[in-house]
Design an enzyme around this catalytic site. Structure first.
Site, PDB file in Angstrom:
ATOM      1  CD  GLU A   1      -2.947  -1.335   2.149  1.00  0.00           C
ATOM      2  OE1 GLU A   1      -3.086  -0.379   2.928  1.00  0.00           O
ATOM      3  OE2 GLU A   1      -3.591  -2.391   2.254  1.00  0.00           O
TER       4      GLU A   1
ATOM      5  CD  GLU B   1      -9.098  -6.872   8.912  1.00  0.00           C
ATOM      6  OE1 GLU B   1      -9.306  -6.193   7.909  1.00  0.00           O
ATOM      7  OE2 GLU B   1      -8.010  -7.482   9.116  1.00  0.00           O
TER       8      GLU B   1
ATOM      9  CG  HIS C   1      -9.194  -5.251   0.906  1.00  0.00           C
ATOM     10  ND1 HIS C   1      -9.275  -3.880   0.875  1.00  0.00           N
ATOM     11  CD2 HIS C   1     -10.013  -5.707  -0.074  1.00  0.00           C
ATOM     12  CE1 HIS C   1     -10.122  -3.523  -0.077  1.00  0.00           C
ATOM     13  NE2 HIS C   1     -10.591  -4.609  -0.670  1.00  0.00           N
ATOM     14  CD  GLU C   2      -5.659  -5.076   4.398  1.00  0.00           C
ATOM     15  OE1 GLU C   2      -6.472  -5.954   4.706  1.00  0.00           O
ATOM     16  OE2 GLU C   2      -6.011  -3.945   4.015  1.00  0.00           O
TER      17      GLU C   2
ATOM     18  CD  GLU D   1      -7.558   0.986   2.773  1.00  0.00           C
ATOM     19  OE1 GLU D   1      -8.451   0.628   3.541  1.00  0.00           O
ATOM     20  OE2 GLU D   1      -6.534   0.310   2.575  1.00  0.00           O
TER      21      GLU D   1
END
Ligand code: NOJ
Ligand code: CA
Length: 685
Positions: free
Chosen positions: A184, A388, A467-468, A492
């Protein structure tokens, strides 16, 4: 096949007679192969020290100079020296396969192949490794194949020593490998010899205009490769570390991922390139017609901005009532899904660093999971689940099967996962019950984890959006329920700081991150502002252009529904734009500067044109050569309004137009600083 290709793979010159050897050193075998049109030629040989090397040239000009191959091991002599070529084989293939969804429906796989067999002499351990090269006209890939052998049962790789000696100077676009914030990051543009250690894909433009992108394909059972500059323009692979010491541990036989290099004359040639997909195995999970490409909205931006919370309490985002409101909006506006984050237990307190607390089956008291999914089903909308993990895969893996089973029983077909933890902060199960170990997001253990999630999800007909994540390496071909991922700085960041991603970010992503596969960038912030009114480095038209620039089979309209509703004309475009294409072409663009695509809808005769611009205003003339002949199209245009710029409130200025166009027409278009455009082309009567 061309003459060069037919001559390909000749093993030349064994040892010369001993009388000659006295004066001349022995000539070593040289093996070559060419791509189908003969333009790319790989040459493999060994040096004085028995080190295997390859080089790559294009149309007679060297692109990658002699580059060594091999490994260091944690439990023995390196597999670098003392090799000789013991044989080689060639093959070629030309086939076309169909993608269940994607940027294009049909993909041609046309390549020549060369397998080189290498063996170390007894002093170095008598180990064998083969290297398989596949040459396409627009790139090449190679992988190590470790056959079963008496001298080695398990390979403990300290590091992989594959070199890439870039032969000409030029510019590179890259992000640092191993940095705590994973992928990121804002891309850097530097001379090639100023790169440090980079993630892949890393993109280069050589001074002679040749475009290169280095990456990997089919990352399975192995650690992700970082691209480390050793000296000058010489790069070396280095693998993501592991808590076990050896960066990869594998029983033989096995194959490494492919090391890939896209090669093109221009930016379009880099983008319209299916090298990594072609180097992956065909679909292993069968029918995926249960997954339909779609657009979705979500209870998300409110948490990212800080208006709502993931945690329970007075500002909890994921309430039954709000979810129903979002479902109503989705149904009314043709969105296929509603993502809900913070619906489950575990977010209370500081969730960052407390991944062990997450439940993936228990909703919070103010979120009636059953009622909400039933309500969605009635309106023909799907709930998109969210898991998550906080990087705690020990906790997630323990609940995975139950979670996927539950979601399927509730009619869900897509789940977004997340691994928020610093690089190296993945908490994996240890060897004994209750023990854990720390791993990298792209280490061998996490690579295995992602595959486990995708395979388990496939059993329950669920698609995964990570994500990640670990970077994409084309595995969507083999597992088409692996629909997309983040793996770059997404929208984001724009919630958290003024111009956070900068105007050049998206026109850079197109030629870097996006070469690896679909991205859940989450476009569609029509308000153009994040928390505390911080502005985005984007015009309004650019938010629409993102749907054409950054491909994903699920595209979010990520703003609050009130903001989407407040922009009816823009919402109209988002409602119409497909997330599944039969063709995609980059019709104008340069790396890091701008990118305009033409894409044809997979389910109609409509074409869409549009994309994104960097910080410099520009005039472009778009050639409508891609349109189908004999048809007249009504073009509906959303473009930057006069004087629009991302830098001031003029970012909201948008202009609309309707015109007729046909194949061969030229369309002039002005792109604002940080601007963009979107055009729908619908065949007229
Ligand atoms: C980071 C992800 O990129 C974002 O989309 C998500 O909302 C948060 N983590 C919480 O899971
Ligand atoms: Ca993220």
């Amino acid at each position: 096949m061309s003459r060069t290709a037919m001559l390909g793979a000749l093993v030349a010159a064994a040892l010369l007679p001993s009388s000659v050897q006295a004066q001349t050193p022995p000539r070593r075998p040289v093996v070559t192969a060419a791509s189908p049109d003969g333009s790319l030629v790989v040459t493999v040989t060994t040096d004085n020290d028995g080190r295997a090397t390859y080089s790559l040239s294009r149309k007679g000009k060297l692109l990658i100079g002699a580059s060594k191959l091999g490994f260091t091991l944690t439990d023995g002599l390196a597999m670098v020296r003392g090799f000789r070529i013991t044989g080689s084989e060639t093959a070629s293939a030309d086939s076309t396969w169909e993608q269940p969804w994607g940027e294009r429906r049909f993909v041609r796989d046309h390549h020549n192949e060369l397998l080189v067999r290498l063996e170390q002499n007894a002093d170095y351990g008598a180990r064998r490794m083969n290297v398989r090269f596949r040459l396409f006209d627009n790139g090449f890939g190679f992988r190590y194949e470790l056959p079963e052998q008496p001298a080695m049962k398990t390979m403990k790789i300290a590091d992989e020593w594959t070199e890439f000696s870039v032969a000409q100077p030029g510019t590179a676009w890259w992000i640092p490998g191993g940095e705590w914030n994973r992928y990121e990051q804002v891309y850097q543009k530097t001379p090639i010899d100023a790169v440090s250690t980079a993630h892949t894909p890393i993109t280069m433009r050589l001074d002679d205009g040749t475009h290169l992108a280095f990456h990997e394909a089919a990352l399975v059972g192995y650690s992700g490769m970082w691209f480390k500059r050793a000296d000058g323009q010489l790069f070396r692979s280095t693998l993501a570390p592991s808590s076990r010491g050896a960066r990869v541990i594998r029983d033989l036989p096995f194959n490494t991922p492919w090391r890939t290099v896209r090669v093109a004359d221009n930016a379009a040639g880099l983008v319209e390139n299916d090298l990594e997909l072609n180097l992956n195995e065909p679909n292993k999970i069968g029918d995926v017609s249960w997954f339909k490409p779609m657009k979705y909205i979500g209870i998300w931006w409110g948490m990212i901005r800080g208006d709502w919370t993931w945690a329970e309490g007075p500002r909890h985002g994921a309430t039954t009532e709000r979810t129903k409101q979002y479902i109503d909006f989705a149904a009314k506006n043709g969105f296929g899904g509603v993502l809900v984050e913070g619906w489950d237990k575990g977010w209370n307190g500081d969730w960052f660093g407390h991944g062990q607390d997450f439940s993936f089956t228990e909703p919070t008291p103010d979120f009636d999971l059953k009622a909400v999914t039933a309500y969605a089903a009635k309106q023909k909308v799907q709930l998109i689940g969210h898991n998550e993990t906080g990087g705690n895969i020990a906790n997630y893996e323990a609940q995975l099967e139950d979670a996927m089973k539950l979601y399927q029983s509730l009619g869900m077909h897509a789940v977004k996962t997340g691994y928020v933890a610093d690089a190296g902060g993945i908490i994996a199960p240890g060897d004994k019950p209750g023990e854990t170990r720390m791993e990298y997001h792209d280490g061998q253990r996490q690579v295995a984890h992602h595959l486990k999630v995708v395979e388990t999800a496939a059993k329950y007909r669920i698609a995964i959006n990570e994500h990640e994540p670990v970077k994409d390496t084309g595995l969507r071909r083999t597992y088409p329920n692996w629909i997309d991922r983040e793996g770059a700085r997404g929208m984001e960041y724009n919630a958290w700081g003024q111009f956070a991603n900068g105007p050049d970010h998206e026109p850079t992503l197109v030629y870097t991150r996006m070469l690896s596969g679909p991205m859940d960038y989450t476009p569609g912030i029509l308000s153009l502002e994040g928390a505390n009114h911080v502005p985005l480095a984007s015009t309004l038209a650019k938010q629409l252009g993102l749907y054409l620039a950054l491909y994903s089979p699920i595209q979010m309209a990520s703003d609050f529904i009130e903001s989407l509703a407040a922009h009816p004309k823009e919402l109209q475009f988002i409602r119409q734009v497909p997330a599944d294409w039969s063709e995609s072409h980059l019709i104008a663009g340069e790396v890091g500067d701008f990118a305009i695509f033409a894409r044809k809808d997979r389910n109609s005769e409509d074409w869409y044109v549009g994309g994104v611009n960097g910080h410099t205003a520009r005039d472009v003339t778009l050639a409508m050569d891609f349109l189908d002949p004999g048809k007249t199209y009504i073009a509906t245009v959303w473009k930057d309004g006069e004087g629009a710029t991302y830098e001031t409130d003029a970012r909201h200025r948008i202009a609309y137009a309707t015109l007729t166009v046909k194949k061969g027409d030229k369309l002039p278009l002005w792109l604002a600083p940080g601007g963009g455009a979107a055009i729908r082309l619908h065949p007229g009567k």
